[in-house]
Design a protein around this motif. Structure first.
Motif, mmCIF file in Angstrom:
data_model
loop_
_atom_site.group_PDB
_atom_site.id
_atom_site.type_symbol
_atom_site.label_atom_id
_atom_site.label_comp_id
_atom_site.label_asym_id
_atom_site.label_seq_id
_atom_site.Cartn_x
_atom_site.Cartn_y
_atom_site.Cartn_z
ATOM 1 N N ARG A 75 0.817 -1.222 0.000
ATOM 2 C CA ARG A 75 0.000 0.000 0.000
ATOM 3 C C ARG A 75 0.848 1.270 0.000
ATOM 4 O O ARG A 75 0.607 2.160 -0.814
ATOM 5 N N PRO A 76 1.828 1.405 0.920
ATOM 6 C CA PRO A 76 2.616 2.644 0.867
ATOM 7 C C PRO A 76 3.426 2.781 -0.421
ATOM 8 O O PRO A 76 3.589 3.885 -0.938
ATOM 9 N N ALA A 77 3.903 1.689 -0.979
ATOM 10 C CA ALA A 77 4.661 1.771 -2.235
ATOM 11 C C ALA A 77 3.765 2.245 -3.372
ATOM 12 O O ALA A 77 4.160 3.099 -4.176
ATOM 13 N N CYS A 78 2.545 1.735 -3.444
ATOM 14 C CA CYS A 78 1.607 2.179 -4.485
ATOM 15 C C CYS A 78 1.280 3.655 -4.326
ATOM 16 O O CYS A 78 1.203 4.393 -5.311
ATOM 17 N N ARG A 79 1.110 4.107 -3.089
ATOM 18 C CA ARG A 79 0.843 5.538 -2.862
ATOM 19 C C ARG A 79 2.046 6.391 -3.244
ATOM 20 O O ARG A 79 1.885 7.505 -3.745
ATOM 21 N N MET A 80 3.252 5.888 -3.024
ATOM 22 C CA MET A 80 4.462 6.668 -3.349
ATOM 23 C C MET A 80 4.596 6.923 -4.844
ATOM 24 O O MET A 80 5.191 7.914 -5.247
ATOM 25 N N VAL A 81 4.080 6.047 -5.670
ATOM 26 C CA VAL A 81 4.206 6.248 -7.118
ATOM 27 C C VAL A 81 2.950 6.863 -7.738
ATOM 28 O O VAL A 81 2.916 7.126 -8.937
ATOM 29 N N THR A 82 1.934 7.126 -6.912
ATOM 30 C CA THR A 82 0.699 7.739 -7.398
ATOM 31 C C THR A 82 0.994 9.076 -8.069
ATOM 32 O O THR A 82 1.739 9.897 -7.547
ATOM 33 N N GLY A 83 0.400 9.287 -9.219
ATOM 34 C CA GLY A 83 0.563 10.542 -9.945
ATOM 35 C C GLY A 83 1.838 10.615 -10.759
ATOM 36 O O GLY A 83 2.122 11.628 -11.374
ATOM 37 N N HIS A 84 2.604 9.546 -10.763
ATOM 38 C CA HIS A 84 3.875 9.494 -11.496
ATOM 39 C C HIS A 84 4.724 10.741 -11.253
ATOM 40 O O HIS A 84 4.978 11.523 -12.161
ATOM 41 N N PRO A 85 5.171 10.917 -10.014
ATOM 42 C CA PRO A 85 5.952 12.112 -9.685
ATOM 43 C C PRO A 85 7.278 12.149 -10.443
ATOM 44 O O PRO A 85 7.791 11.123 -10.881
#
Length: 158
Positions: A75-85
């Motif tokens: 879950r935290p890994a998926c949130r970290m890549v959200t929005g393709h920063p």
């Protein structure tokens, strides 16, 4: 991220934060996601970066925390890549980064060379603990503001 900074921590953090912001600025990112472990020091560093970055007009997408131990860190890994920063900023210690870094690699989106970290990850053992894929090209600031980088499996500081 509402913890109030102590005067001592804020003074200690100044040089480190200044270098992290400078390194992040060099990438000219449109979007930065920020991640941190759950220690007080990691939380304070992440919070300080977010406040400073936004005050300079920068955009922060996700702010993600993770535990030192987890079943998968999915879950935290998926949130970290959200929005393709364009860039990631990380405040953690090696114990938490070992699992989280590996999970970020598995996303196929995250890259250590597009990640700036605080001093908590600047330990010589990090490449061996977290693996080359989660550390090669990772760079950041030491507490005194000097730079560090992981290159060819070695932490190079100064």
């Amino acid at each position: 991220m509402s913890a109030e900074p102590t005067a001592a921590l804020t003074a200690e953090l100044t040089a480190e934060l200044t270098t992290v912001v400078r390194l992040a600025s060099q990438h000219h990112p449109l979007l930065v996601n920020v991640g941190h472990g759950r220690s007080a020091a990691s939380l304070e560093r992440a919070r300080s970066f977010v406040e400073t970055w936004e005050a300079r007009g920068g955009q922060v997408g996700e702010v993600v925390s993770w535990p030192t131990e987890a079943a998968s860190w999915l879950r935290p890994a998926c949130r970290m890549v959200t929005g393709h920063p364009d860039l990631w900023v990380v405040a953690d210690e090696p114990e938490g980064w070992t699992g989280m870094g590996r999970r970020l690699v598995a996303t196929g989106v995250w890259r250590p060379c597009r990640t700036i970290a605080f001093a908590g990850l600047a330990v010589p053992e990090l490449p061996a603990l977290a693996g080359e894929e989660a550390t090669e090209g990772l760079r950041g600031a030491l507490a005194d503001g000097r730079l560090w980088l992981v290159s060819e499996g070695q932490l190079v500081a100064g």
